[in-house]
Structures are given as structure tokens and as C-alpha cells.
Design a protein around this motif. Structure first.
Motif, PDB file in Angstrom:
ATOM      1  N   ILE A  53      -2.470   7.387  -1.396  1.00 35.46           N
ATOM      2  CA  ILE A  53      -3.851   7.570  -1.829  1.00 35.46           C
ATOM      3  C   ILE A  53      -4.709   6.374  -1.420  1.00 35.46           C
ATOM      4  N   SER A  54      -4.155   5.155  -1.555  1.00 37.45           N
ATOM      5  CA  SER A  54      -4.933   3.957  -1.227  1.00 37.45           C
ATOM      6  C   SER A  54      -5.275   3.892   0.254  1.00 37.45           C
ATOM      7  N   ILE A  55      -4.402   4.430   1.105  1.00 39.27           N
ATOM      8  CA  ILE A  55      -4.650   4.393   2.545  1.00 39.27           C
ATOM      9  C   ILE A  55      -5.550   5.547   2.976  1.00 39.27           C
ATOM     10  N   LEU A  56      -5.275   6.764   2.464  1.00 43.44           N
ATOM     11  CA  LEU A  56      -6.020   7.945   2.899  1.00 43.44           C
ATOM     12  C   LEU A  56      -7.304   8.171   2.102  1.00 43.44           C
ATOM     13  N   GLY A  57      -7.372   7.629   0.897  1.00 45.66           N
ATOM     14  CA  GLY A  57      -8.534   7.853   0.040  1.00 45.66           C
ATOM     15  C   GLY A  57      -9.866   7.470   0.655  1.00 45.66           C
ATOM     16  N   PRO A  58      -9.974   6.281   1.286  1.00 51.08           N
ATOM     17  CA  PRO A  58     -11.262   5.899   1.882  1.00 51.08           C
ATOM     18  C   PRO A  58     -11.728   6.833   2.992  1.00 51.08           C
ATOM     19  N   THR A 180      -1.479  11.072 -12.232  1.00 51.71           N
ATOM     20  CA  THR A 180      -2.183  10.233 -11.259  1.00 51.71           C
ATOM     21  C   THR A 180      -3.161  11.056 -10.428  1.00 51.71           C
ATOM     22  N   SER A 181      -2.771  12.274 -10.081  1.00 50.19           N
ATOM     23  CA  SER A 181      -3.621  13.140  -9.260  1.00 50.19           C
ATOM     24  C   SER A 181      -4.844  13.628 -10.021  1.00 50.19           C
ATOM     25  N   ILE A 182      -4.656  13.942 -11.289  1.00 54.20           N
ATOM     26  CA  ILE A 182      -5.737  14.552 -12.082  1.00 54.20           C
ATOM     27  C   ILE A 182      -6.627  13.504 -12.736  1.00 54.20           C
TER      28      ILE A 182
END
Length: 430
Positions: A53-58, A180-182
Motif C-alpha cells: 500500500i505504501s508503494i502503490l498508494g501514491p 487495514t483495507s477498510i
């Protein structure tokens, strides 16, 4: 002091800082119970999921939510929020489609084979992360930081309570990953409720208007997305190189030290980042100089640097006492790493100002340079026969000077920006 304490900027920072600190206290209070419910394997899988998430989130919204703050008016800000969600929905669906076509190959490429079927939560988590970004930047633009502080605490209570109750029913990694997802959606709902009275009526978003807004703020996908991805990669470089060049033990010592020293960085970054970003954008729209606030806030945050460095000097016995004698070595890591982490707090105003003065291309170039010199520092130390402590020292020192260079470069660009707009007289630029 009275003027500082009564200033709107200080009150906004305090509202977010108190909420963030309280949320961290809530998480810390729940942690002994949660760690007794779930095993190390479940936490390990959650850590892998969070790293994705930290890599793909941005990239999932192409960083267009950040443009909400610098939008010309409230109508454009709401349009940008809508466009960000559209982009995030499409890209999240594409991630899901890619997983459906080649899930095994993608897991192997990402080094996340252990997640297995839990990877299906990733598209949902990425979309909700984008929704959270939109809500946070909308709240920051409206200067409603008190609501943000309260929501941060409530979200921490609800999500940690969900982890506990879910774990009592089934203490498996799937519960942690699902929560974590929700979790971002909880913050979205709470923030939306808090700012519901600030919405304005707006005409339908036409294709021409949408294309114009996307083109106007294209520096965010072109420069900010790769900058944030590079920054995330740069944070992972020491772990990878310490494992490859020295040993997994050295990487473990570094990881613990980074998480401990990162607490003040996270607290100050969360409390000041969006507040300063909103203030810089407001000053720019009002045609006022930006350099004075940049210099003032940078100088104030520099005070934290010697404090963290002084505290870290006593880290070895403190680490041995808190974590066990085998972690004493991590305290020696902290003595060097405090120089980098402590000083990096002072670059928060510069990083937040970059989008306002259209300097995100400079930010990208600087992040590429920082990544390269960090790798060269650690590899060069290894080739010259130095040990892991010498590699940590070299990494920390080059990171310190690189952050200083970043701050100086942004200050120069900010002065030119103000001078060109007639906000500063050329004679006043030192």
C-alpha cells in the motif's frame, strides 16, 4: 510567545498534533492486547500488505488529491476531488484485473507470495486510500483541522477495537488485512460528516473542464508520483543493502531503530505537513510572499534536531533496557541515524511548499540524487572494508547533507518565485 500561541497556524498545528498523539497513544494502549491475540506470522503478513500500500498508494490517484489545496477556487477543488476518485477507481479495477490474469507472477515480482489470496484486498485498500487522501486534503483546504484531529482519534479507537474483536473471533492474518483495507473508509465517512456543511452547489463536470483541470495540474502525476515512489524505495534501501552486504541481523537492528526514531518524525510530519501546505497555498492565492513563512517554520523545526540527537546519545542503554540486551547495538545505530532523522524534520516546510511554487520537478531530481548517494555511501563503505556501523554512519551523514541541500534549493526557488511575482524586492533576497 503569546502571539505564537494565539496564531491560527499554531492552533491548527496543535489541533492535528494533539489528535495524532492521542491516536498513537490509543494504538499503543491496544498493542499489548493485539499482540497476545495474533501471532508473529499474522503481523508479518500485515506488514507485507502495508508495504504494498505504501508503494502503490501514491500512484493509485496519480497524486491529484494534493492539487485540491492549490486549486484556484472551491468549485475546482471539488471537481479535482471527483476526478481523483474516478482515476483511483479505474486504476484499482486495473490492479484487480492484473491480479486475476497473473496473480502468481505478480506476487513473485513483489516478493509477496506469502499473502496468497489476501492479495485480493489490495484493490479495495488502494481505492479507500485514495478516498482518504481526497477527504484529508479537502479538510485541509477548508482549514478544519480541529475536525481532523478528532477524527484521527476516533478512527484509531474504532480500527483497533475491530482488530481486537475480529481477533477474538478468528485470530488470523485475514482479519488484520481486512481491517487495514477498510480503515481508511472509516476516516472518509467521519471527515465527510464533519465538513458536510461546507459543500457548495456546482454545475456538472464536463469533459472539457475535466481535461483542463487534469492538464493544469499535470505536474502531480508527472513529478510527484515518481518522487513519492522513489522516496518509499529510498527508505527501503538500507534494509536491502544491510541484508545483502552484511547480515539480516544488521537489517533488523536498523528496522527497529528506524521505527523508534520515526515516531517524532511521523508526529511532527502529520501535524504540520497539511497545515503548512494549506497555509502556503492560501498565501499564494492571496498574492503574499511565501519565503518568510518558509524560513520561519524551517528555523522552528530545526530546534528539534539537536534535541533528538542529544536524546539518542543515551540510546544504547535505553534500547537494552526497553527491548533487551541483544538490542543494545541498535542504540549505537540510533546515535548516527538521529542526525539524519532529526534534521529531516526541518525539510517538511520545503517539501510542502514545492507544489505551490511549481517546483515538483526539482523535488524529483533531488530525490533521485538522494537515492543514488545513499546507495553509493553504503556500497562504498562496504567496498572500502567498513562494517555495518560505518555503513550506517555514512548513510546518515550523506542523508543529512542531502536534506540540507534540498532545503537550500527550495528556499532559493521560493525567493525567485516571490521576486518574480513582485512579493519580494530583489534587494531583500540575500
Amino acid at each position: 510567545m503569546r502571539r505564537l500561541l494565539t496564531s491560527p497556524l499554531f492552533r491548527s498545528v496543535f489541533a492535528v498534533a494533539s489528535g495524532t498523539a492521542a491516536a498513537q497513544a490509543v494504538a499503543f494502549a491496544f498493542s499489548p492486547l493485539i499482540t497476545r491475540i495474533y501471532g508473529p506470522e499474522a503481523f508479518g503478513l500485515q506488514a507485507v500488505f502495508l508495504s504494498l500500500i505504501s508503494i502503490l498508494g501514491p500512484a493509485i490517484s496519480l497524486r491529484y488529491p494534493m492539487a485540491i489545496i492549490v486549486a484556484d477556487d472551491e468549485t475546482d477543488a471539488q471537481y479535482l476531488g471527483r476526478l481523483s476518485l474516478m482515476i483511483a477507481f479505474v486504476l484499482s479495477c486495473l490492479v484487480g484485473l492484473a491480479l486475476w490474469i497473473a496473480r502468481g507472477a505478480i506476487l513473485a515480482l513483489l516478493g509477496a507470495e506469502a499473502l496468497g489470496s489476501l492479495i485480493w484486498f489490495l484493490p479495495l485498500a488502494l481505492f479507500f486510500t485514495a478516498c482518504q487522501d481526497v477527504s484529508e486534503y479537502r479538510t485541509a483546504r477548508l482549514n478544519n483541522f480541529r475536525v481532523f484531529g478528532v477524527v484521527t482519534v476516533v478512527q484509531a479507537c474504532l480500527t483497533n477495537l475491530a482488530r481486537v474483536l475480529g481477533g477474538l473471533a478468528a485470530p488470523v492474518a485475514g482479519i488484520l488485512v481486512a481491517v487495514t483495507s477498510i480503515a481508511p473508509s472509516v476516516q472518509v465517512a467521519l471527515l465527510s460528516f464533519g465538513i458536510r456543511s461546507r459543500r457548495i452547489a456546482k454545475p456538472p463536470l464536463g469533459l472539457h473542464r475535466a481535461r483542463g483541470l487534469l492538464r493544469k495540474h499535470r505536474d502531480f502525476p508527472i513529478y510527484r508520483v515518481p518522487t513519492d515512489v522513489l522516496n518509499a524505495a529510498s527508505q527501503s534501501v538500507p534494509v536491502i543493502l544491510l541484508t545483502t552486504l552484511f547480515s539480516p541481523v544488521a537489517a533488523g537492528l536498523y528496522s527497529l531503530t528506524r521505527s523508534v526514531l520515526g515516531l517524532p518524525l511521523h508526529l511532527i510530519g502529520m501535524s504540520t505537513g497539511n497545515v503548512l501546505y494549506a497555509r502556503f497555498a492560501e498565501l499564494d492565492r492571496d498574492g503574499k510572499a511565501l519565503t518568510p513563512l518558509l524560513l520561519k517554520t524551517t528555523a522552528h523545526l530545526l530546534i528539534v534536531f539537536p534535541i533528538i540527537a542529544l536524546i539518542a546519545w543515551f540510546a544504547p542503554p535505553a534500547f537494552a533496557l526497553m527491548f533487551g540486551e541483544e538490542w543494545r547495538e541498535a542504540g549505537y545505530y540510533a546515535q548516527w541515524m538521529s542526525l539524519w532523522v532529526g534534521f529531516s524534520i526541518s525539510n517538511i516546510p520545503s517539501i510542502r511548499l514545492a507544489p505551490v511554487i511549481k517546483a515538483q520537478n526539482l523535488l524529483l531530481i533531488m530525490n533521485i540524487a538522494i537515492l543514488v548517494i545513499r546507495v553509493l555511501a553504503m556500497v562504498g563503505t562496504y567496498w572500502s572494508g567498513g562494517g555495518e556501523m560505518a555503513a550506517i554512519a555514512a548513510f546518515s551523514l550523506v542523508s543529512l547533507f542531502a536534506n540540507a541541500g534540498l532545503i537550500l534549493a527550495i528556499i532559493i526557488v521560493a525567493q525567485h518565485h516571490d521576486t518574480a511575482a513582485g512579493r519580494l524586492k530583489p534587494a531583500s533576497v540575500k
